[in-house]
Design an enzyme around this catalytic site. Structure first.
Site, PDB file in Angstrom:
ATOM      1  N   HIS A  34       0.865  -1.185   0.000  1.00 62.41           N
ATOM      2  CA  HIS A  34       0.000   0.000   0.000  1.00 62.41           C
ATOM      3  C   HIS A  34       0.906   1.241   0.000  1.00 62.41           C
ATOM      4  CE1 HIS A  34      -3.519   2.291   0.279  1.00 62.41           C
ATOM      5  NE2 HIS A  34      -3.969   1.979   1.482  1.00 62.41           N
ATOM      6  N   ASP A  37      -2.493  -1.907  12.128  1.00 63.14           N
ATOM      7  CA  ASP A  37      -3.498  -2.060  11.078  1.00 63.14           C
ATOM      8  C   ASP A  37      -4.438  -3.177  11.511  1.00 63.14           C
ATOM      9  OD1 ASP A  37      -4.874  -1.876   8.669  1.00 63.14           O
ATOM     10  OD2 ASP A  37      -3.377  -2.974   7.500  1.00 63.14           O
ATOM     11  N   CYS A  91      -3.728   3.490   9.377  1.00 60.24           N
ATOM     12  CA  CYS A  91      -4.147   3.819   8.011  1.00 60.24           C
ATOM     13  C   CYS A  91      -5.662   3.973   7.898  1.00 60.24           C
ATOM     14  CB  CYS A  91      -3.641   2.764   7.041  1.00 60.24           C
ATOM     15  SG  CYS A  91      -4.264   1.110   7.375  1.00 60.24           S
TER      16      CYS A  91
HETATM   17  N1  NVA Z   1      -4.601  -4.070   5.538  1.00 61.83           N
HETATM   18  C1  NVA Z   1      -5.827  -3.385   5.224  1.00 61.83           C
HETATM   19  C2  NVA Z   1      -5.550  -1.962   4.858  1.00 61.83           C
HETATM   20  C3  NVA Z   1      -6.784  -1.156   4.536  1.00 61.83           C
HETATM   21  C4  NVA Z   1      -6.467   0.228   4.114  1.00 61.83           C
HETATM   22  C5  NVA Z   1      -6.532  -4.120   4.098  1.00 61.83           C
HETATM   23  O1  NVA Z   1      -5.866  -4.530   3.145  1.00 61.83           O
HETATM   24  O2  NVA Z   1      -7.751  -4.301   4.175  1.00 61.83           O
HETATM   25  N1   CP Z   2      -6.404   3.610   4.292  1.00 64.13           N
HETATM   26  C1   CP Z   2      -7.109   3.358   3.176  1.00 64.13           C
HETATM   27  O1   CP Z   2      -6.562   2.974   2.144  1.00 64.13           O
HETATM   28  O2   CP Z   2      -8.438   3.594   3.283  1.00 64.13           O
HETATM   29  P1   CP Z   2      -9.576   3.162   2.259  1.00 64.13           P
HETATM   30  O3   CP Z   2      -9.616   1.643   2.273  1.00 64.13           O
HETATM   31  O4   CP Z   2     -10.808   3.786   2.792  1.00 64.13           O
HETATM   32  O5   CP Z   2      -9.227   3.652   0.903  1.00 64.13           O
END
Ligand code: NVA
Ligand code: CP
Length: 300
Positions: free
Chosen positions: A129, A219, A259
């Site tokens: 990310h 997270d 995040c």
């Molecule tokens: N680790 C999480 C981050 C969301 C922004 C996901 O992948 O769902």
């Molecule tokens: N942190 C983040 O990427 O948030 P969203 O999943 O809302 O885009």
């Protein structure tokens, strides 16, 4: 820099260039100084997963840069019916000037970059990310003034966020510690990269990782696509929570970042979350500025 696919691809200079431009764009926005660097350009945004921040910050960011954002839900694209990503890339390249994609497999993003001939931006995969981590680094520097001598600590799942934070943190010169359960370590590629740094520590003990940290991040325990593992993960991650006990081990002025979305009383207590809401929501805002900088670097 042609694409933004993962933090591993960026040099320290490229990261700092993006952060400097992001600071400048933030200043310009706050002072009403127009910055239409992408006038007449369009960005396709492919989403195979849900999003609040990524979608809205890219869409608004593109508008502020004078460009046009197209939201493309995978359910409505032929990709959702099996059209290969290689063909989608070659078609979209004929219409638009850049593609942001949020999907599962990192290979899909790499494949778009290989087959298309417009810049590709990774808006989250299971592996990484980078947009989030650029915003996180921007926020850390904004609050702390510089990265010099800082220790970053990540507690939780060795997921896309862990993979990207570890690489980003080390590249800008911070020490990095990560605490994850043994069965949930960061990706091999990331562990290999980090093993080249003396200032990297991986442990299964969150308390050890948090000692004298200047920034603590976490997270969710179950990421998008892992919903069926939620129960099993709740057990595996019990104890991997940012709470008062962890905060007492960190430096007194330590930042807490997330995040988002956050699951209160799982990876972070409500109390710690609210005490650090200032940096957490600045971090969310900085997605806008950091991604605008990425788009300008790649598409202007
Ligand atoms: N680790 C999480 C981050 C969301 C922004 C996901 O992948 O769902
Ligand atoms: N942190 C983040 O990427 O948030 P969203 O999943 O809302 O885009």
């Amino acid at each position: 820099m042609k694409h933004l696919l993962k933090m591993l691809d960026l040099s320290q200079d490229e990261i700092l260039d993006i952060l400097n431009l992001a600071d400048q764009l933030k200043y310009e926005l706050k002072h009403g100084i127009p910055h239409p660097h992408l006038k007449g350009k369009s960005l396709g945004m492919i989403f195979q997963k849900a999003s609040t921040r990524t979608r809205v910050s890219f869409e608004t960011g593109m508008y502020q840069l004078g460009g046009y954002p197209l939201f493309l839900s995978a359910n409505d694209l032929q990709i959702g019916r099996g059209e290969p990503v290689q063909d989608t890339a070659r078609v979209l390249s004929r219409y638009i000037d850049g593609i942001m994609i949020r999907t599962f497999d990192q290979k899909e993003v790499e494949s778009l970059a290989e087959y298309g001939d417009v810049p590709i931006i990774n808006g989250l995969t299971d592996f990484s990310h980078p947009c989030q981590v650029l915003a996180d680094l921007m926020t850390i520097r904004e609050f702390k003034g510089s990265f010099d001598g800082l220790k970053m600590c990540y507690i939780g799942d060795g997921n896309n966020m862990a993979n990207s934070l570890i690489v980003g943190g080390l590249k800008v010169g911070m020490s990095v510690s990560a605490a994850t359960p043994a069965g949930y370590r960061p990706a091999n590629e990331v562990m290999e990269f980090a093993s080249g740094y003396d200032c990297f520590e991986i442990t299964d003990d969150p308390k050890k990782a948090a000692e004298k940290a200047d920034v603590i991040l976490t997270d969710v325990w179950a990421s998008m696509g892992q919903e069926s593992e939620a129960e099993e993960r709740r057990k595996a991650f019990a104890g991997y929570q940012i709470n008062d006990e962890i905060m007492a081990l960190a430096n007194p002025e330590a930042l807490v970042m997330h995040c988002l979305p956050a699951h209160r009383e799982e990876e972070i207590t409500s109390k710690v979350f609210e005490e650090h809401a200032k940096e957490i929501f600045e971090e969310a805002e900085n997605r806008l500025h950091a991604q605008k900088a990425v788009m300008v670097k790649l598409m202007a």
